[in-house]
Design a protein around this motif. Structure first.
Motif, short mmCIF file in Angstrom:
data_model
loop_
_atom_site.label_atom_id
_atom_site.label_comp_id
_atom_site.label_asym_id
_atom_site.label_seq_id
_atom_site.Cartn_x
_atom_site.Cartn_y
_atom_site.Cartn_z
N GLY A 266 0.81 -1.22 0.00
CA GLY A 266 0.00 0.00 0.00
C GLY A 266 0.84 1.26 0.00
N MET A 267 0.10 2.37 0.01
CA MET A 267 0.74 3.70 -0.12
C MET A 267 1.65 4.00 1.08
N PRO A 268 2.86 4.47 0.80
CA PRO A 268 3.73 4.86 1.92
C PRO A 268 3.18 6.10 2.63
N THR A 269 3.47 6.22 3.91
CA THR A 269 3.07 7.43 4.65
C THR A 269 3.95 8.59 4.22
N ALA A 270 3.53 9.79 4.58
CA ALA A 270 4.32 10.99 4.28
C ALA A 270 5.71 10.87 4.88
N THR A 271 5.80 10.32 6.08
CA THR A 271 7.11 10.16 6.74
C THR A 271 8.03 9.30 5.89
N ASP A 272 7.50 8.20 5.35
CA ASP A 272 8.34 7.33 4.52
C ASP A 272 8.78 8.02 3.23
N VAL A 273 7.86 8.73 2.60
CA VAL A 273 8.22 9.41 1.34
C VAL A 273 9.25 10.51 1.63
N LYS A 274 9.10 11.18 2.75
CA LYS A 274 10.05 12.25 3.12
C LYS A 274 11.46 11.66 3.32
N HIS A 275 11.55 10.61 4.13
CA HIS A 275 12.87 10.02 4.38
C HIS A 275 13.46 9.44 3.09
N ALA A 276 12.61 8.77 2.29
CA ALA A 276 13.09 8.16 1.04
C ALA A 276 13.65 9.23 0.11
N SER A 277 12.96 10.37 0.02
CA SER A 277 13.40 11.45 -0.88
C SER A 277 14.70 12.07 -0.38
N MET A 278 14.75 12.34 0.93
CA MET A 278 15.96 12.97 1.50
C MET A 278 17.16 12.02 1.43
N MET A 279 16.92 10.75 1.74
CA MET A 279 18.04 9.79 1.73
C MET A 279 18.49 9.49 0.30
N GLY A 280 17.53 9.45 -0.63
CA GLY A 280 17.88 9.18 -2.03
C GLY A 280 18.78 10.27 -2.59
N THR A 281 18.44 11.51 -2.32
CA THR A 281 19.27 12.61 -2.86
C THR A 281 20.62 12.66 -2.12
N TYR A 282 20.58 12.34 -0.82
CA TYR A 282 21.83 12.31 -0.04
C TYR A 282 22.80 11.29 -0.64
N ALA A 283 22.24 10.13 -1.02
CA ALA A 283 23.08 9.06 -1.59
C ALA A 283 23.76 9.53 -2.88
N VAL A 284 22.98 10.22 -3.73
CA VAL A 284 23.56 10.70 -5.00
C VAL A 284 24.64 11.76 -4.71
#
Ligand code: ADP
Ligand code: F6P
Length: 333
Positions: A266-284
Motif C-alpha cells: 500500500g501507499m507509503p506514509t508521508a514520513t516514509d516518502v520524506k525520508h526516502a526522498s531525503m536519503m535518495g538525494t543524499y546518496a547521490v
C-alpha cells in the motif's frame, strides 16, 4: 582525486518496503539533474547476475512516488551468500563486472543490512557504493529510521483499532502478531500506540512469559476491562498457540490474527516518502562527491553517513523505554 561518477546503478534488495519507489525516484531524478546517467537493476543482485538492467529517465520514475512495492522488483540472491566463500566471491565479482560492462561506476543499494553486506563486497571490485536503509523492521543499528517502518506501523495500528472493536463486542482477547524477523520495534510501536495490554518482543524473552500475560489479563478484567489486546512480534511467534492457551487455561475467549505481508503493501506514509526522498538525494550527493562504501542514516534528527563496515558493527538496544511506558499505562489502577 575523487573518482568522477558518470553512471549510477540503483537496485532494491531483500524484503520490499513502502517508500522504496520514492527512493528510486529521488536517486534517479537527482542524478539526472546532475548530468549523471542512471540504470535500474531489476530484482536486486539476482537481476544483476542475470544482466537485467534498464535505462532510467525522468519519465521512468514518474507516478511512482506514492506506490507501494518496488518498480525495480526485489529478490534475495543466494549466490552472494553461498556457503562456499570462493563461490560467493566469484558471484560478487561477476556481478561487479556485469555492472561495469553497463558503464555503472556508482551503485545505490536500497535494502536492509543483508543487502548492505552485498554492497560492501561489490565496492571491493571498483564500484563506488552507497546503501540506503530500506526495510519495515527498523532493525539497523546505525539509523533511527528505516524506509517503510512508519507505513508498516500505521497498518498494524489500524488493524489493532479494528480488532479492538470486534474483541470488545465479544469480550474477547485478541492476540495480534506483527512483522519483525528478529526485531521487536514494529510490535513496540504498534503495541504502545494501539493501547496493548502486553507487548511481546524477542529482545526481552520474559515479555512472553505466560504466567505474566495471564496476570495482566486477569488484573485488567478484574478492574472492568472487557477486551484484551496482546501484540506479539514475529520474532517471538506462537500467537495461535498463545490464543489457544489463554482460552483453554483461563477461560477467556481468544483469537489470533497474524497480520503478515499486509504490513508491507500500500501507499507509503508521508514520513516514509520524506525520508526516502531525503536519503535518495543524499546518496547521490555522496556518490557525486567521490564517496565509496558508505551508508545513509538518520541520526538525532539529521541525515548522516557512515562507512559500511562501521555501520554494520554498530549495536543498539530496542526501544525499551516504550515497553516500560506501555507497562506503566496498560493496567487500570
Ligand atoms: P535485507 O537486505 O532486508 O537484510 P537479506 O538479509 O535477505 O535482506 O539480504 C538480501 C540479500 O543481500 C541476500 O539475498 C544476499 O544476496 C545479500 N546478502 C545478505 N547477506 C550477505 C552477505 N553476508 N554477503 C554478501 N551478500 C549478502
Ligand atoms: O525484513 C522485513 C520482513 O518483512 C520481516 O519482518 C519478515 O520476517 C521478512 O521480511 C519476511 O520476508 P519474506 O519476504 O521472505 O516473507
Amino acid at each position: 582525486m575523487a573518482k568522477e561518477i558518470k553512471t549510477i546503478g540503483v537496485l532494491t534488495s531483500g524484503g520490499d518496503a513502502q517508500g522504496m519507489n520514492a527512493a528510486i525516484r529521488a536517486v534517479t531524478r537527482c542524478a539526472l539533474n546532475k548530468g549523471i546517467k542512471v540504470k535500474g537493476i531489476v530484482r536486486g543482485y539476482s537481476g544483476l547476475l542475470d544482466n537485467d538492467i534498464i535505462d532510467m529517465d525522468a519519465v521512468t520514475v514518474g507516478n511512482i512516488i506514492h506506490k507501494g512495492g518496488t518498480m525495480l522488483y526485489t529478490a534475495r540472491c543466494p549466490e552472494f551468500i553461498d556457503p562456499d566463500p570462493a563461490k560467493a566471491e566469484a558471484a560478487i565479482k561477476r556481478a561487479a563486472n556485469i555492472a561495469k560492462a553497463h558503464g555503472i561506476d556508482g551503485l545505490v543499494v536500497i535494502g536492509g543490512d543483508g543487502s548492505w553486506k552485498g554492497a560492501q563486497k561489490i565496492s571491493k571490485h571498483g564500484i563506488n557504493v552507497v546503501g540506503l536503509p530500506g526495510t519495515i523492521d527498523l532493525d539497523i543499528a546505525c539509523t533511527d529510521y528505516t524506509i517503510g517502518f512508519d507505513s508498516a506501523v500505521s497498518i498494524a495500528l489500524e488493524a489493532i483499532v479494528r480488532l479492538r472493536d470486534t474483541s470488545n463486542s465479544h469480550e474477547r482477547c485478541s492476540v495480534i502478531e506483527v512483522m519483525g524477523r528478529h526485531c521487536g520495534e514494529i510490535a513496540i510501536w504498534a503495541g504502545l500506540t494501539g493501547g496493548a495490554d502486553a507487548i511481546l518482543i524477542p529482545e526481552k524473552p520474559e515479555t512472553a512469559d505466560f504466567d505474566n500475560i495471564v496476570r495482566i489479563i486477569m488484573e485488567n478484567r478484574a478492574r472492568g476491562k472487557k477486551d484484551n489486546i496482546i501484540v506479539v512480534s514475529e520474532g517471538v511467534g506462537g500467537s495461535v498457540e498463545l490464543a489457544k492457551r489463554i482460552q483453554n487455561e483461563i477461560g477467556i475467549e481468544a483469537r489470533a490474527t497474524i497480520l503478515g505481508h499486509v504490513q508491507r503493501g500500500g501507499m507509503p506514509t508521508a514520513t516514509d516518502v520524506k525520508h526516502a526522498s531525503m536519503m535518495g538525494t543524499y546518496a547521490v550527493d555522496l556518490l557525486a562527491s567521490g564517496a565509496n562504501n558508505r551508508v545513509v542514516a538518520y541520526k538525532n534528527g539529521q541525515y548522516v553517513d557512515y562507512d559500511i563496515d562501521e555501520a554494520l558493527a554498530m549495536k543498539r538496544p530496542p526501544s525499551f523505554d516504550m515497553v516500560e511506558c506501555n507497562r506503566s499505562i496498560s493496567t487500570y489502577r
